[in-house]
Design a protein around this motif. Structure first.
Motif, short mmCIF file in Angstrom:
data_model
loop_
_atom_site.label_atom_id
_atom_site.label_comp_id
_atom_site.label_asym_id
_atom_site.label_seq_id
_atom_site.Cartn_x
_atom_site.Cartn_y
_atom_site.Cartn_z
N MET A 13 -30.19 27.08 26.02
CA MET A 13 -29.89 26.01 25.08
C MET A 13 -28.84 26.50 24.08
O MET A 13 -28.97 27.59 23.53
N LYS A 14 -27.84 25.69 23.85
CA LYS A 14 -26.80 26.02 22.88
C LYS A 14 -27.13 25.35 21.55
O LYS A 14 -27.62 24.22 21.51
N THR A 15 -26.86 26.05 20.45
CA THR A 15 -27.19 25.52 19.12
C THR A 15 -25.93 25.42 18.27
O THR A 15 -25.12 26.37 18.22
N THR A 52 -35.80 9.16 21.23
CA THR A 52 -35.59 8.42 22.48
C THR A 52 -36.01 9.35 23.61
O THR A 52 -36.39 10.50 23.37
N GLU A 53 -35.90 8.88 24.84
CA GLU A 53 -36.34 9.69 25.98
C GLU A 53 -35.65 11.05 25.99
O GLU A 53 -36.28 12.08 26.29
N ARG A 54 -34.36 11.10 25.67
CA ARG A 54 -33.61 12.35 25.74
C ARG A 54 -33.41 13.02 24.39
O ARG A 54 -32.83 14.11 24.32
N LEU A 55 -33.86 12.40 23.32
CA LEU A 55 -33.59 12.90 21.98
C LEU A 55 -34.89 13.12 21.21
O LEU A 55 -35.74 12.24 21.14
N ALA A 56 -35.04 14.32 20.63
CA ALA A 56 -36.23 14.65 19.83
C ALA A 56 -35.79 15.40 18.59
O ALA A 56 -34.68 15.91 18.51
N ILE A 57 -36.70 15.47 17.61
CA ILE A 57 -36.36 16.09 16.33
C ILE A 57 -37.52 16.92 15.79
O ILE A 57 -38.69 16.54 15.95
N VAL A 58 -37.18 18.06 15.20
CA VAL A 58 -38.12 18.79 14.36
C VAL A 58 -37.97 18.17 12.97
O VAL A 58 -36.94 18.37 12.31
N PRO A 59 -38.95 17.39 12.51
CA PRO A 59 -38.78 16.64 11.26
C PRO A 59 -38.59 17.55 10.04
O PRO A 59 -39.17 18.64 9.95
N GLU A 80 -37.11 20.54 26.76
CA GLU A 80 -36.18 20.87 27.84
C GLU A 80 -34.75 20.49 27.45
O GLU A 80 -33.99 19.92 28.24
N ALA A 81 -34.40 20.84 26.22
CA ALA A 81 -33.09 20.47 25.67
C ALA A 81 -32.00 21.44 26.13
O ALA A 81 -32.23 22.64 26.25
N ALA A 82 -30.83 20.88 26.35
CA ALA A 82 -29.65 21.70 26.65
C ALA A 82 -28.86 22.01 25.40
O ALA A 82 -28.04 22.93 25.38
N LEU A 83 -29.13 21.24 24.34
CA LEU A 83 -28.34 21.35 23.12
C LEU A 83 -29.21 21.09 21.90
O LEU A 83 -30.03 20.17 21.92
N ALA A 84 -29.05 21.90 20.86
CA ALA A 84 -29.73 21.67 19.59
C ALA A 84 -28.68 21.52 18.49
O ALA A 84 -27.76 22.34 18.39
#
Length: 321
Positions: free
Chosen positions: A1-3, A89-96, A141-145
């Protein structure tokens, strides 16, 4: 994962809105994306959810936020309290985000010098954001943060920036943004050097440490005014001066001067208010959200602007789309 961290110590440059819209665009382009809201103001989290969902997050018996994740480490009673990121969304999540995160600043300040003494707990505290993002990225399972931080040079942002592989600098076309690049560039260089020194001194640990590369890959100009004839003259003056200021202060030798600019975004005015009300990006607005008539042309233009920026950044960080 790239940040990627988005950082500027000058407020009002549209940083959080930029992160929010880019995350949706990458999701639209098929990527699984994690957002990390490391600004105690938590504006990015507020953009992602409607009021009832926000209440559910923060009024839960055991809230899952960036602060509750670091609290055991802060108190010295255990390691991180990890959890699944909140789904946008299905592909988007967040650490609040969490307003209480400001309470972690003093601990981060105190442990930074103790890393030089090979203190294990100091490394545990300093690497907390990196380890939270790494874990949440695996769960999603993110590819990008994409990391949003506040406009300060405090210990919170230092710990957030060392968790980033890359840095994008949003700027506004004004004197203070141009002068501010000198501060940003100097601080990135010093933080990078200080962390590399600490990495060399680190003892054997049962957790991973960030590389602290935080390589700047360019700047984004936002919130200028355009008319049919082009950019307003007063804004164009400062837009012209930004490349030399960036090169002199931030630097990135592999990038030629003409490629330092990643993208440029005008002030979308009424679309921003509609998007905030609908809790969706500007380029997803529909007639039911109030985007009627001429607004639909602006919506399409915004989509094109953000898609171009997303693809340019992906090229710079070698993220296949």
């Amino acid at each position: 994962m790239k940040t990627i961290a988005f950082f500027n110590n000058k407020g009002g440059v549209g940083k959080t809105s930029l992160v929010y819209h880019l995350s949706w665009m990458y999701a639209d382009l098929g990527q699984r994306v994690l957002l990390a809201d490391l600004d105690p103001q938590s504006n990015l989290t507020a953009m992602c959810f409607k009021d009832d969902a926000i209440e559910r997050i923060y009024e839960a018996e055991s809230p899952n936020t960036i602060y509750t994740a670091v609290e055991p480490v802060k108190r010295g009673v255990g390691d991180l309290r990890l959890f699944d990121p909140a789904i946008v969304t299905e592909r988007l999540a967040i650490v609040p985000g969490d307003l209480l995160l400001s309470d972690f600043e003093d601990e981060l300040s105190a442990t930074w010098p103790r890393c030089v003494d090979r203190d294990e707990r100091a490394f545990r505290v300093t690497s907390a954001f990196h380890r939270i993002i790494e874990d949440a990225g695996r769960r999603h399972e993110a590819a990008l943060a994409l990391i949003d931080v506040g406009p300060t040079f405090g210990a919170l942002n230092r710990a957030a920036l060392i968790a980033a592989d890359f840095v994008v600098i949003p700027v506004a076309p004004d004197l203070f943004s141009v002068r501010g690049l000198q501060n940003v560039g100097g601080r990135l260089k010093s933080w990078r050097a200080e962390w590399q020194d600490r990495l060399e001194r680190a003892p054997r640990l049962d957790f991973t440490l960030p590389s602290g590369e935080m390589r700047p890959i360019g700047y984004v100009v936002s919130r200028h005014t355009e008319f049919a004839s082009g950019v307003v003259r007063s804004f164009q003056k400062w837009i012209t001066r930004i490349p030399a200021a960036y090169r002199g202060a931030v630097d990135d030798p592999p990038i030629p001067d003409e490629a330092l600019l990643l993208g440029r975004f005008k002030d979308y005015r009424s679309l921003i208010a509609m998007a905030q009300e609908a809790r969706k990006p500007m380029f997803k607005l529909r007639p039911g959200d109030g985007a009627i008539g001429g607004h639909q042309g602006a919506v399409s233009a915004a989509y094109g602007d953000f898609e171009m920026l997303a693809r340019e950044i992906a090229t710079r960080i070698e993220l296949p789309l």
